[in-house]
Design a protein around this motif. Sequence first.
Motif, PDB file in Angstrom:
ATOM      1  N   CYS A 210       0.882  -1.139   0.027  1.00 51.89           N
ATOM      2  CA  CYS A 210      -0.007   0.014  -0.054  1.00 51.89           C
ATOM      3  C   CYS A 210       0.916   1.253  -0.077  1.00 51.89           C
ATOM      4  CB  CYS A 210      -1.094   0.116   1.027  1.00 51.89           C
ATOM      5  SG  CYS A 210      -2.207  -1.361   1.108  1.00 51.89           S
ATOM      6  N   LYS A 211       0.243   2.397  -0.423  1.00 57.26           N
ATOM      7  CA  LYS A 211       1.057   3.462  -0.584  1.00 57.26           C
ATOM      8  C   LYS A 211       0.750   4.541   0.674  1.00 57.26           C
ATOM      9  CE  LYS A 211       1.854   3.422  -5.459  1.00 57.26           C
ATOM     10  NZ  LYS A 211       1.108   4.072  -6.791  1.00 57.26           N
ATOM     11  N   ALA A 212      -0.525   4.241   1.228  1.00 56.48           N
ATOM     12  CA  ALA A 212      -0.927   5.118   2.425  1.00 56.48           C
ATOM     13  C   ALA A 212       0.328   5.076   3.412  1.00 56.48           C
ATOM     14  CB  ALA A 212      -2.185   4.679   2.960  1.00 56.48           C
ATOM     15  N   ALA A 258      12.508  -0.845  13.072  1.00 57.61           N
ATOM     16  CA  ALA A 258      13.048  -0.337  11.697  1.00 57.61           C
ATOM     17  C   ALA A 258      12.759   0.724  11.348  1.00 57.61           C
ATOM     18  CB  ALA A 258      12.218  -1.635  10.693  1.00 57.61           C
ATOM     19  N   LYS A 259      11.660   1.452  11.666  1.00 57.30           N
ATOM     20  CA  LYS A 259      11.295   2.868  11.536  1.00 57.30           C
ATOM     21  C   LYS A 259      12.204   3.893  12.086  1.00 57.30           C
ATOM     22  CE  LYS A 259       7.721   6.490  12.071  1.00 57.30           C
ATOM     23  NZ  LYS A 259       7.922   7.085  10.911  1.00 57.30           N
ATOM     24  N   ARG A 260      12.591   3.291  13.464  1.00 57.17           N
ATOM     25  CA  ARG A 260      13.562   4.351  14.018  1.00 57.17           C
ATOM     26  C   ARG A 260      14.816   4.360  13.392  1.00 57.17           C
ATOM     27  NH1 ARG A 260      14.732   2.665  20.068  1.00 57.17           N
ATOM     28  NH2 ARG A 260      15.982   1.331  19.005  1.00 57.17           N
ATOM     29  N   GLU A 261      15.104   3.305  13.025  1.00 56.87           N
ATOM     30  CA  GLU A 261      16.572   3.131  12.236  1.00 56.87           C
ATOM     31  C   GLU A 261      16.812   3.647  11.102  1.00 56.87           C
ATOM     32  OE1 GLU A 261      19.369   1.866  13.660  1.00 56.87           O
ATOM     33  OE2 GLU A 261      18.085   1.854  15.370  1.00 56.87           O
ATOM     34  N   LEU A 267      21.619   8.234   4.995  1.00 54.26           N
ATOM     35  CA  LEU A 267      22.019   7.827   3.761  1.00 54.26           C
ATOM     36  C   LEU A 267      21.399   6.505   3.268  1.00 54.26           C
ATOM     37  CD1 LEU A 267      25.825   8.204   4.344  1.00 54.26           C
ATOM     38  CD2 LEU A 267      24.298   9.579   3.122  1.00 54.26           C
ATOM     39  N   ALA A 268      20.110   5.984   3.791  1.00 51.86           N
ATOM     40  CA  ALA A 268      19.649   5.064   3.263  1.00 51.86           C
ATOM     41  C   ALA A 268      18.415   5.317   2.257  1.00 51.86           C
ATOM     42  CB  ALA A 268      18.698   4.311   4.632  1.00 51.86           C
ATOM     43  N   PHE A 269      18.500   5.156   0.988  1.00 50.67           N
ATOM     44  CA  PHE A 269      17.590   5.536   0.193  1.00 50.67           C
ATOM     45  C   PHE A 269      16.777   4.373  -0.487  1.00 50.67           C
ATOM     46  CE2 PHE A 269      21.338   8.393   0.025  1.00 50.67           C
ATOM     47  CZ  PHE A 269      20.671   9.882   0.305  1.00 50.67           C
ATOM     48  N   ARG A 275       9.609   4.253   3.021  1.00 45.15           N
ATOM     49  CA  ARG A 275       8.301   4.005   3.216  1.00 45.15           C
ATOM     50  C   ARG A 275       8.485   3.862   4.735  1.00 45.15           C
ATOM     51  NH1 ARG A 275       3.570   3.950   3.634  1.00 45.15           N
ATOM     52  NH2 ARG A 275       2.388   2.280   3.455  1.00 45.15           N
ATOM     53  N   LEU A 276       9.226   3.542   5.509  1.00 43.17           N
ATOM     54  CA  LEU A 276       9.322   3.491   7.067  1.00 43.17           C
ATOM     55  C   LEU A 276       9.609   4.839   7.548  1.00 43.17           C
ATOM     56  CD1 LEU A 276      11.725   0.234   7.725  1.00 43.17           C
ATOM     57  CD2 LEU A 276       9.165   0.426   8.223  1.00 43.17           C
TER      58      LEU A 276
END
Length: 341
Positions: A210-212, A258-261, A267-269, A275-276
């Motif tokens: 999903c994109k939401a 994972a969202k926090r990281e 530099l994570a693209f 998304r996170l």
Amino acid sequence: MESKFVSLALQGGGSHGAFTWGVLDRLLEDERIAIEGISGASAGAMNAVVLAHGYTVGGREGARQALKNFWDSVAASAPFSFIHDDSSIPVDITTQSDLPAAMKHYISLMRFFSPSQINPFDINPLRDILTAQIDFERLRTDNNIKLFIATTQVSTGTLKLFRNKQLTLDVLLASACLPMLHRAVEIDGEAYWDGGLTANPPLFPLLSKCKARDVMVVLLQPQPRTQVPTSAEDIWHRLSEMGFSATFYTELQGVMLAKREAERGWLAFGRLARRLRQLNMHMIESQELMSQLGMHSKMNAQAAFLHRLHDEGRSRAERWLEMNFQQVGVRSSFRLAKLFS
């Protein structure tokens, strides 16, 4: 005003799913909220599919009416209702929501007898209700809400998700197939049990498919419990609760970590990292109510009980909209630490 898109994650919990009905009823009234996808297990799966079917047929009002028709039918054909009289209908949702002694005795037998023994004719009122109310062929071809229905594959004990094009009556029955009450549902040669055993509800498909930016969880399982169970019945109840919630909380903690990281890693693209970083989590629940309901109330399908749960769900959704709508698309209104405090 342009609608804000959200995805919904709907927990299972038997008759307590009527609380989710109330939440959805209120959200569907609000045209500022648009639903992109729904994941669900057990009663959450029922609510998801019934909503999607109603929306396909008649938009928001069609979805609201479909949910009402479903839960009213559940109440009208409540299994074992023959052992009730009018005096057994619950009056106080917090103190009288348990079933009468005869029903409790029946439930206790499920610990000692297999479904083929205790339910030899595989009676399942949901089969008739869903057959009468859901056009699965139209749902597979015309529905625009992304659905992710959780089941548990018996042979491997792992999660199996079914999506829009795969939805059938058997898939929905499998998602709500309690191993001690109903025989496993066979789909394409594989046997399946209740999806709540492995994901209640699954979050990852709402992130990957999903994109939401916003995921809203409707929570039914109470966390945490303030008292340590000591009686055999209370211990069995708590173990059952843990079994149907542990996978969700493990996945939720993983997602939030994972969202926090991802937010730290400038530099994570990658697509997942983006998304996170954009992900906002929201939760609607009634911890006070759910922690007071008795263990057998998940099988209480009396109309008065279901409608009181519905009303509580509407009230909680109304409160959430008043307090948090402006945060949709901007930030999370839910903090993981608060849930376990």
